[in-house]
Design a protein around this motif. Structure first.
Motif, PDB file in Angstrom:
ATOM      1  N   UNK A 445       0.831  -1.203   0.000  1.00  0.00           N
ATOM      2  CA  UNK A 445       0.000   0.000   0.000  1.00  0.00           C
ATOM      3  C   UNK A 445       0.863   1.250   0.000  1.00  0.00           C
ATOM      4  N   UNK A 446       0.308   2.339  -0.499  1.00  0.00           N
ATOM      5  CA  UNK A 446       1.056   3.590  -0.588  1.00  0.00           C
ATOM      6  C   UNK A 446       0.969   4.361   0.720  1.00  0.00           C
ATOM      7  N   UNK A 447       2.109   4.846   1.170  1.00  0.00           N
ATOM      8  CA  UNK A 447       2.152   5.727   2.332  1.00  0.00           C
ATOM      9  C   UNK A 447       1.819   7.150   1.904  1.00  0.00           C
ATOM     10  N   UNK A 448       1.078   7.853   2.726  1.00  0.00           N
ATOM     11  CA  UNK A 448       0.851   9.278   2.499  1.00  0.00           C
ATOM     12  C   UNK A 448       2.018  10.040   3.109  1.00  0.00           C
ATOM     13  N   UNK A 449       2.749  10.815   2.316  1.00  0.00           N
ATOM     14  CA  UNK A 449       3.948  11.484   2.840  1.00  0.00           C
ATOM     15  C   UNK A 449       3.650  12.274   4.112  1.00  0.00           C
ATOM     16  N   UNK A 450       4.458  12.025   5.146  1.00  0.00           N
ATOM     17  CA  UNK A 450       4.345  12.766   6.383  1.00  0.00           C
ATOM     18  C   UNK A 450       3.248  12.313   7.319  1.00  0.00           C
ATOM     19  N   UNK A 451       2.436  11.320   6.919  1.00  0.00           N
ATOM     20  CA  UNK A 451       1.359  10.827   7.779  1.00  0.00           C
ATOM     21  C   UNK A 451       1.733   9.460   8.336  1.00  0.00           C
ATOM     22  N   UNK A 452       1.493   9.252   9.626  1.00  0.00           N
ATOM     23  CA  UNK A 452       1.938   8.040  10.296  1.00  0.00           C
ATOM     24  C   UNK A 452       0.968   6.893  10.170  1.00  0.00           C
ATOM     25  N   UNK A 453       1.510   5.684  10.197  1.00  0.00           N
ATOM     26  CA  UNK A 453       0.693   4.470  10.211  1.00  0.00           C
ATOM     27  C   UNK A 453       1.119   3.620  11.405  1.00  0.00           C
TER      28      UNK A 453
END
Length: 665
Positions: A445-453
């Protein structure tokens, strides 16, 4: 006729388009229908629809919860056992309902405890539902309504829970009880043994809630017979922790569904890789002995001024521990038939890999410039495996073939440019969203830049994410362990590793391998050694290229992959992690592409295998003789799509004008 003020007017006859207009409108209609019905390209589909997330789910799990009369006892941290159990069960459901297919069986609550009610009490078993994803309120509503009373029919409750698990699949039962079974026969240990023998990888874990010695012995016996573990709990907090540990899932692996294209063992008769094949799976044959080696051959059609980049990825089974054996995978590119000469510019070469390092394990190689340094229209890919690791078994691999065309790099930022960038600001992350990585590059899955998972991982497992990167940007991120549910005596030297791979799966290696200790609140920052630019691909001879392997990975624009891997170093031997329960580690990950995107290289359009190619424009150095960025695999480019939309508008406007013009006549 219409009369108005003594004058007569004839209504104009309704005028329809003439045959010429009809034909024109039919052509426009056909054009519009064709355009609107054209299938959306895969790249467009990915842009217009939410990213498909591959969630690593645990095995189907049934919770068996005690609601017998003894649960009224007030010795659970200021609460009754029943209230503490309800609180813990509801918290457990809230936290794990998204990662487990969860079901519920309860016993007790509907009868008294008199001898006259014994028979009814031993049948007082409620199957709320079988393992299902989501819908936590259904389970919580039932739990909230429980009234502790009645008998303890553990054996038949286990049978009822096992009956709800999918037939022929792995499954887990988590039993919570505060006392010994009061409804026997059947003997509960024999029931557990019978279920374990019948089930496929069935595990029965038990939690004793403020139990005495006899009840603890019985619950330990159930766990042992059911291939599981036993643990004690004394209040709501300890119970929810043990519930989560007992319901831990197995490691999720990957099985390739790519086209199978095995190589040939004869160098002069390599298996042909078609022009349009960019990725395939293959099996490297078993070795004759531990000291042997085996090579397989494929042919790759090439054109002048191209380079070819090949990455071989070992599809490892989910294993934990260190077996001590090594695996060597070596890629070579050759030409010239049986008088083969090598055609290497860069080689990831003798990739000595053992089974405790970062997975996935890759080896890569890149050719020199075709037509100038390697005068051929066909390269031979030779993949050699050696070393004792699983020497008597076939080695499953995926092979990526990337053709890199000539590019104009005159306006690119220089390579290997070290700059100071700040650590990613974790304090600005507002929330940590649940997102479990894919098990492989293909389902990351793609990470949203600067947003944590935030996600849970178990030993032997890979979680892979992707982050888009453009020229001039520099990857940086942070990984942290936030919860460790392993027993207190777990080996504290275990590590959570974060590895980085390029769009073509080249590994940055130990230069960008981040180890996070398996301790709560332990975290590590990481960053790429320099910004991404195509010039990082080349040697530093002219002062513009890269000086280390990690820098040379940050070359192509596209998706970069972050692989989170958890390995258990506590054992001296390798063991299969796919059929055993493992304590999970919860971690957080945030990554970003620091800096503004700059224009990338401009590429020539050269078809692989073509015998003709326009000569590249004169450039001052080697950087102008290679590469293309990660292109969209298929479908319309934005320019073509915009042109089509414009044509539709023009045709529609012209059609309207023609119709109106016809009406005026």
């Amino acid at each position: 006729m219409v009369q108005l003020a003594g004058q007569s007017f004839r209504k104009p006859a309704r005028r329809f388009p003439n045959r010429r207009h009809k034909t024109f409108l039919a052509l426009i209609t056909s054009f519009l229908l064709f355009t609107l019905s054209t299938p959306v390209s895969s790249a467009q589909a990915q842009t217009e629809s939410p990213t498909t997330q591959s969630v690593s789910r645990g095995v189907p799990t049934m919770m068996v919860l005690d609601s017998s009369g003894s649960m009224v006892t007030e010795d659970a941290g200021g609460q009754s056992r029943s209230d503490a159990a309800k609180e813990a069960a509801n918290q457990f459901i809230d936290e794990l309902a998204g990662t487990l297919d969860l079901g519920l069986v309860t016993y007790g609550g509907n009868t008294g405890e008199t001898p006259e009610e014994y028979e009814a009490g031993c049948q007082d078993i409620s199957v709320v539902r079988g393992p299902t994803s989501g819908q936590p309120d259904q389970l919580k509503d039932h739990i909230d309504g429980l009234q502790p009373r009645g008998y303890t029919p553990i054996g038949d409750s286990l049978k009822a829970a096992a009956a709800e698990l999918p037939e022929g699949e792995s499954g887990t039962i988590v039993l919570v009880s505060d006392g010994i079974a009061t409804c026997t026969p059947p003997p509960v240990c024999e029931v557990a043994q019978e279920l374990a023998d019948q089930g496929v990888d069935l595990v029965i874990n038990t939690v004793g809630f403020n139990v005495d010695e006899s009840a603890r012995a019985e619950l330990e016996c159930i766990a042992q017979a059911g291939n599981g573990t036993y643990a004690d709990a004394s209040d709501a907090d300890s119970l929810v922790a043990e519930l989560k540990r007992a319901a831990t899932r197995t490691a999720v692996g990957y099985e390739s569904d790519l086209e199978q294209l095995d190589g040939n063992d004869v160098q002069t008769e390599p298996t042909q890789i078609p022009d349009d094949v960019k990725m395939f799976q293959a099996n490297l044959p078993a070795l004759e002995n531990k000291d042997g080696e085996v090579t397989q051959y494929w042919s790759i059609p090439v054109a002048d001024y191209e380079r070819v980049q090949v990455t071989t990825s070992y599809i490892a089974p989910v294993t934990v521990g260190s077996g001590g054996d090594y695996l060597s995978v070596k890629n070579e590119l050759q030409y010239g038939g049986d008088q083969a000469e090598t055609c290497h510019r860069k080689i990831g070469g003798d990739s000595i890999l053992d089974n405790v390092l970062a997975k996935p394990l890759v080896a890569n190689v890149e050719s020199d410039v075709i037509g100038t340094e390697c005068d051929t229209d066909e390269l031979t890919l030779a993949v050699t495996r050696s070393e004792p690791f699983q020497w008597n078994e076939e080695l499953p691999v995926e092979i990526v073939v990337k053709r890199l065309t000539h590019a104009d790099t005159s306006d690119l930022p220089l390579g290997d440019q070290v700059r100071d960038i700040p650590d990613i600001d974790v304090a600005t992350v507002d929330s940590w969203e649940p997102l479990t990585g894919g098990s492989w590059f293909s389902n990351a899955p793609e990470l949203t830049p600067g947003e944590g998972i935030e996600a849970e991982i178990v030993p032997g497992e890979n979680h892979i994410y992707r982050l888009p990167m453009a020229t001039g940007q520099q990857l940086h991120g942070y990984a942290e362990v936030v919860e460790n549910t392993a027993p207190d005596d777990a080996n504290v030297t275990d590590k959570l590793g974060v590895a980085v791979f390029s769009p073509t799966r080249q590994a940055a290696g130990v230069d960008l391998w981040t180890d996070v200790p398996i301790r709560e609140n332990a975290g590590e920052y990481f960053e790429a050694p320099s910004p991404l630019t195509y010039l990082n691909m080349f040697s530093n001879d002219g002062g513009f290229g890269s000086t280390n392997n990690a820098t040379s990975v940050f070359t192509l624009e596209g998706d970069y992959y972050l692989a989170v891997h958890y390995n258990d170093f506590s054992g001296g031997t390798t063991r299969d992690a796919s059929d055993r329960q493992s304590a999970p580690v919860r971690y957080r990950l945030v990554a970003d592409a620091y800096g503004d995107a700059e224009p990338g290289p401009v590429f020539d359009e050269v078809s692989a295998g073509s015998s003709e190619s326009s000569s590249p424009s004169e450039q001052p150095n080697e950087s102008d003789q290679a590469a293309e960025s990660e292109d969209n695999e298929s479908g319309f480019s934005p320019l073509i799509a915009g042109t089509i939309v414009a044509l539709i508008v023009v045709f529609a406007a012209f059609a309207s004008w023609m119709v109106l013009k016809g009406r005026k006549k």
